[in-house]
Scaffold this motif. Structure first.
Motif, short mmCIF file in Angstrom:
data_model
loop_
_atom_site.label_atom_id
_atom_site.label_comp_id
_atom_site.label_asym_id
_atom_site.label_seq_id
_atom_site.Cartn_x
_atom_site.Cartn_y
_atom_site.Cartn_z
N THR A 1 0.83 -1.20 0.00
CA THR A 1 0.00 0.00 0.00
C THR A 1 0.87 1.25 0.00
OG1 THR A 1 -0.10 0.23 2.42
CG2 THR A 1 -1.71 -1.24 1.39
N LYS A 2 0.31 2.32 -0.54
CA LYS A 2 0.95 3.64 -0.48
C LYS A 2 -0.12 4.66 -0.12
CE LYS A 2 1.96 5.97 -4.20
NZ LYS A 2 2.60 6.45 -5.45
N PHE A 3 0.19 5.51 0.84
CA PHE A 3 -0.77 6.51 1.28
C PHE A 3 -0.04 7.72 1.83
CE2 PHE A 3 0.02 3.38 4.58
CZ PHE A 3 0.39 4.16 5.67
N THR A 4 -0.76 8.82 1.93
CA THR A 4 -0.22 10.05 2.49
C THR A 4 -1.08 10.48 3.67
OG1 THR A 4 0.66 10.76 0.35
CG2 THR A 4 0.37 12.45 2.03
N ALA A 5 -0.44 10.77 4.79
CA ALA A 5 -1.17 11.21 5.99
C ALA A 5 -0.27 12.15 6.79
CB ALA A 5 -1.59 10.01 6.83
N ASN A 6 -0.90 12.91 7.67
CA ASN A 6 -0.17 13.86 8.51
C ASN A 6 -0.79 13.91 9.89
OD1 ASN A 6 1.82 15.39 6.58
ND2 ASN A 6 -0.11 15.30 5.47
N ASN A 7 0.02 13.64 10.92
CA ASN A 7 -0.38 13.80 12.30
C ASN A 7 -1.73 13.12 12.57
OD1 ASN A 7 -0.05 14.72 14.94
ND2 ASN A 7 -1.18 16.60 14.55
N GLN A 8 -1.83 11.83 12.23
CA GLN A 8 -3.07 11.09 12.38
C GLN A 8 -2.85 9.77 13.08
OE1 GLN A 8 -4.03 11.64 7.98
NE2 GLN A 8 -6.10 11.52 8.82
N GLU A 9 -3.90 9.31 13.77
CA GLU A 9 -3.93 7.96 14.31
C GLU A 9 -4.87 7.15 13.46
OE1 GLU A 9 -5.10 5.45 18.35
OE2 GLU A 9 -4.80 7.63 18.46
N LEU A 10 -4.36 6.06 12.90
CA LEU A 10 -5.12 5.25 11.95
C LEU A 10 -5.31 3.84 12.47
CD1 LEU A 10 -3.16 6.34 8.73
CD2 LEU A 10 -5.31 7.31 9.58
N SER A 11 -6.39 3.21 12.03
CA SER A 11 -6.68 1.82 12.38
C SER A 11 -7.09 1.07 11.13
CB SER A 11 -7.79 1.74 13.43
OG SER A 11 -7.44 2.42 14.60
#
Length: 207
Positions: free
Chosen positions: A85-95
C-alpha cells in the motif's frame, strides 16, 4: 563553520516536526515491510494491539491479514496475499478496518480479494493506492523488503516516488522535538545511501 547537527537537523526536523502517524496493528495483521525496509512495530509479543509509527507524508506499508479460527483445540490461520500500500497522511492515528468471516471456509473463499482499509479517528477511510505483492513459486521465506524494492522499480500503482526512496519509519526511542537534533542527524545519516552521504559532506564543507 556550522556543525553537522545544526545543518542536517534543520533539514530533517523541519520536515518531520509533526511526525506523528500512528497505525494500530491488531494481532491478526502482519506488517511485512515499511518503505522497503524492515518494519519496526511496537508492542509486546502477547499484545492484542501493536503500533507502527511513521513520519508525516507519503509512506508504503506491506500488510497481510491472518484471521484465525478455533477448530477443536487447534487454531487454524487463514492468510491473505501480501498487499503493498501507499498513502499520504499527517499527524493522524489510523486503524485497520478488517472484514469478519464466520468461519475458516468463508475466509478461504473471500480473503483472496482482501483490500486494505485504513480509517482515521472519525472512522473516515484514507485514500490508499494498493496492489497485491505477488511472487511465483515457493512462498516460504519470502524477502518482502527486497520484493518491495523490486516493486518500486516497476512504477506500480503503490510504488514509492523517487523523493520517498529513503525510509521514513521513526524508531520508537526517538521523540521529535527541538532537543533531539543530534539523534535525528545520526538516524537520517545512517538511512542515507553512499551518494547522499557524499552530498551531505560536500554541502557541510562548503559552509
Amino acid at each position: 563553520m556550522k556543525t553537522v547537527a545544526t545543518l542536517l537537523s534543520g533539514l530533517f526536523l523541519a520536515a518531520n516536526a509533526h511526525a506523528a502517524i500512528t497505525i494500530n496493528i491488531p494481532d491478526n495483521v502482519q506488517v511485512l515491510a515499511v518503505n522497503a525496509e524492515k518494519p519496526d512495530v511496537e508492542g509486546g509479543i502477547f499484545s492484542s494491539i501493536k503500533s507502527l509509527t511513521l513520519a508525516d507524508g507519503e509512506n508504503q506499508v506491506v500488510f497481510r491479514y491472518t484471521p484465525y479460527f478455533s477448530q477443536g483445540n487447534d487454531r487454524v490461520i487463514v492468510e491473505s496475499n501480501p498487499v503493498i500500500t501507499k498513502f499520504t497522511a499527517n499527524n493522524q492515528e489510523l486503524s485497520l478496518d478488517l472484514p469478519e468471516y464466520r468461519n475458516e471456509r468463508e475466509a478461504e473463499k473471500q480473503i483472496k480479494n482482501w483490500q486494505v482499509v485504513l480509517v482515521d479517528q472519525q472512522n473516515q477511510p484514507l485514500t490508499i493506492a494498493q496492489d497485491a505483492l505477488r511472487k511465483d513459486g515457493m512462498q516460504i521465506g519470502r524477502d518482502f523488503v527486497q520484493e518491495s524494492k523490486e516493486y518500486n522499480r516497476t512504477n506500480g500503482v503503490a510504488a514509492l516516488t523517487s523523493a520517498s526512496a529513503v525510509a521514513v519509519t521513526l524508531p520508537a526511542n526517538i521523540k521529535v522535538d527541538s532537543n533531539t537534533a543530534e539523534e535525528m542527524l545520526h538516524f537520517w545519516y545512517q538511512k542515507a545511501d553512499a551518494e547522499t552521504k557524499a552530498k551531505f559532506k560536500q554541502y557541510i564543507n562548503q559552509q
